[in-house]
Design a protein around this motif. Structure first.
Motif, PDB file in Angstrom:
ATOM      1  N   LEU A  64       3.874  -7.869 -12.904  1.00 40.98           N
ATOM      2  CA  LEU A  64       4.107  -6.574 -12.255  1.00 40.98           C
ATOM      3  C   LEU A  64       2.819  -5.962 -11.712  1.00 40.98           C
ATOM      4  O   LEU A  64       2.826  -5.364 -10.628  1.00 40.98           O
ATOM      5  N   SER A  65       1.713  -6.122 -12.421  1.00 35.07           N
ATOM      6  CA  SER A  65       0.453  -5.576 -11.902  1.00 35.07           C
ATOM      7  C   SER A  65       0.007  -6.340 -10.656  1.00 35.07           C
ATOM      8  O   SER A  65      -0.491  -5.743  -9.703  1.00 35.07           O
ATOM      9  N   ALA A  66       0.218  -7.652 -10.640  1.00 31.88           N
ATOM     10  CA  ALA A  66      -0.116  -8.439  -9.450  1.00 31.88           C
ATOM     11  C   ALA A  66       0.816  -8.082  -8.296  1.00 31.88           C
ATOM     12  O   ALA A  66       0.384  -8.010  -7.134  1.00 31.88           O
ATOM     13  N   LEU A  67       2.082  -7.830  -8.601  1.00 34.59           N
ATOM     14  CA  LEU A  67       3.041  -7.418  -7.566  1.00 34.59           C
ATOM     15  C   LEU A  67       2.659  -6.060  -6.984  1.00 34.59           C
ATOM     16  O   LEU A  67       2.693  -5.867  -5.762  1.00 34.59           O
ATOM     17  N   PHE A  68       2.265  -5.125  -7.824  1.00 30.89           N
ATOM     18  CA  PHE A  68       1.826  -3.809  -7.369  1.00 30.89           C
ATOM     19  C   PHE A  68       0.619  -3.948  -6.445  1.00 30.89           C
ATOM     20  O   PHE A  68       0.566  -3.341  -5.372  1.00 30.89           O
ATOM     21  N   SER A  69      -0.331  -4.783  -6.843  1.00 30.45           N
ATOM     22  CA  SER A  69      -1.513  -5.023  -6.009  1.00 30.45           C
ATOM     23  C   SER A  69      -1.108  -5.643  -4.674  1.00 30.45           C
ATOM     24  O   SER A  69      -1.599  -5.235  -3.620  1.00 30.45           O
ATOM     25  N   PHE A  70      -0.199  -6.594  -4.719  1.00 23.12           N
ATOM     26  CA  PHE A  70       0.268  -7.254  -3.500  1.00 23.12           C
ATOM     27  C   PHE A  70       0.946  -6.258  -2.556  1.00 23.12           C
ATOM     28  O   PHE A  70       0.658  -6.228  -1.355  1.00 23.12           O
ATOM     29  N   LEU A  71       1.838  -5.440  -3.091  1.00 22.20           N
ATOM     30  CA  LEU A  71       2.560  -4.487  -2.250  1.00 22.20           C
ATOM     31  C   LEU A  71       1.627  -3.452  -1.628  1.00 22.20           C
ATOM     32  O   LEU A  71       1.736  -3.142  -0.442  1.00 22.20           O
ATOM     33  N   CYS A  72       0.710  -2.932  -2.438  1.00 25.14           N
ATOM     34  CA  CYS A  72      -0.234  -1.932  -1.907  1.00 25.14           C
ATOM     35  C   CYS A  72      -1.147  -2.542  -0.857  1.00 25.14           C
ATOM     36  O   CYS A  72      -1.327  -1.980   0.230  1.00 25.14           O
ATOM     37  N   SER A  73      -1.723  -3.691  -1.162  1.00 23.28           N
ATOM     38  CA  SER A  73      -2.668  -4.296  -0.213  1.00 23.28           C
ATOM     39  C   SER A  73      -1.970  -4.766   1.052  1.00 23.28           C
ATOM     40  O   SER A  73      -2.508  -4.632   2.156  1.00 23.28           O
ATOM     41  N   THR A  74      -0.756  -5.278   0.933  1.00 24.79           N
ATOM     42  CA  THR A  74      -0.001  -5.710   2.110  1.00 24.79           C
ATOM     43  C   THR A  74       0.332  -4.518   3.004  1.00 24.79           C
ATOM     44  O   THR A  74       0.153  -4.578   4.226  1.00 24.79           O
ATOM     45  N   THR A  75       0.784  -3.446   2.384  1.00 25.93           N
ATOM     46  CA  THR A  75       1.104  -2.239   3.155  1.00 25.93           C
ATOM     47  C   THR A  75      -0.126  -1.727   3.886  1.00 25.93           C
ATOM     48  O   THR A  75      -0.066  -1.409   5.076  1.00 25.93           O
ATOM     49  N   LEU A  76      -1.249  -1.665   3.181  1.00 30.44           N
ATOM     50  CA  LEU A  76      -2.473  -1.145   3.790  1.00 30.44           C
ATOM     51  C   LEU A  76      -3.049  -2.096   4.837  1.00 30.44           C
ATOM     52  O   LEU A  76      -3.667  -1.645   5.803  1.00 30.44           O
ATOM     53  N   ALA A  77      -2.837  -3.400   4.679  1.00 33.98           N
ATOM     54  CA  ALA A  77      -3.336  -4.368   5.665  1.00 33.98           C
ATOM     55  C   ALA A  77      -2.477  -4.377   6.928  1.00 33.98           C
ATOM     56  O   ALA A  77      -3.000  -4.446   8.043  1.00 33.98           O
ATOM     57  N   LEU A  78      -1.158  -4.292   6.750  1.00 34.10           N
ATOM     58  CA  LEU A  78      -0.256  -4.387   7.897  1.00 34.10           C
ATOM     59  C   LEU A  78      -0.084  -3.077   8.650  1.00 34.10           C
ATOM     60  O   LEU A  78       0.254  -3.085   9.832  1.00 34.10           O
ATOM     61  N   TYR A  79      -0.297  -1.987   7.969  1.00 39.48           N
ATOM     62  CA  TYR A  79      -0.097  -0.680   8.590  1.00 39.48           C
ATOM     63  C   TYR A  79      -1.369   0.157   8.456  1.00 39.48           C
ATOM     64  O   TYR A  79      -1.425   1.089   7.657  1.00 39.48           O
TER      65      TYR A  79
END
Length: 158
Positions: A64-79
């Motif tokens: 879950l912590s890796a998923l949270f990191s993935f979602l935050c970083s993906t959102t910030l990278a793509l948008y």
């Protein structure tokens, strides 16, 4: 320039978070092969029941912590527009939340799995591989903590 640098850093974080999730999924899948045996043992032993519960919760917290990191970083990278809208305080808060989540999960995983030895018996290769993958996930969380710390600092400086 600052937005481009942060987008690149977030893309790298997203990639590494995805890899950590992949390792975590392998570990969970390998441990699930011993789930039925563990459940049977848990019926007769409170220690086995505690071990099964801790195995599940540590694997979940790492994933879950890796998923949270993935979602935050993906959102910030793509948008990148999202990054500019949250501002410096928001960027630092997102970085801080990730540092906190990853570090708490790393300590949780480490406290339980530190004492787990590989079993030198035939037929338990997946269990031993799960231990190795879990240790790698724990190490990857250190790198992710460092990357989120760096992103927080860069957000403050730029």
């Amino acid at each position: 320039m600052a937005t481009a640098l942060l987008s690149i850093l977030h893309a790298l974080q997203a990639s590494f978070s995805a890899y950590t999730l992949y390792l975590s999924s392998i570990s969970i899948r390998n441990l699930q092969k011993y789930e039925e045996t563990s459940k049977k043992a848990a019926k007769y032993s409170s220690i086995a029941e505690q071990q099964l519960h801790k195995t599940r919760t540590t694997q979940a917290s790492g994933a879950l912590s890796a998923l949270f990191s993935f979602l935050c970083s993906t959102t910030l990278a793509l948008y990148p527009i999202f990054s500019s809208r949250v501002g410096i305080i928001g960027a630092v808060l997102v970085a801080g939340a990730n540092v906190a989540a990853l570090e708490m999960a790393r300590q949780h995983v480490g406290a339980f799995w530190k004492g787990k030895a590989k079993v030198p018996l035939p037929g338990v290769g997946e269990y031993n591989d799960a231990i190795s993958k879990t240790q790698e996930v724990k190490l990857n969380m250190v790198y992710l903590v460092a990357s989120w710390t760096a992103v927080g600092v860069v957000s403050l400086v730029l």
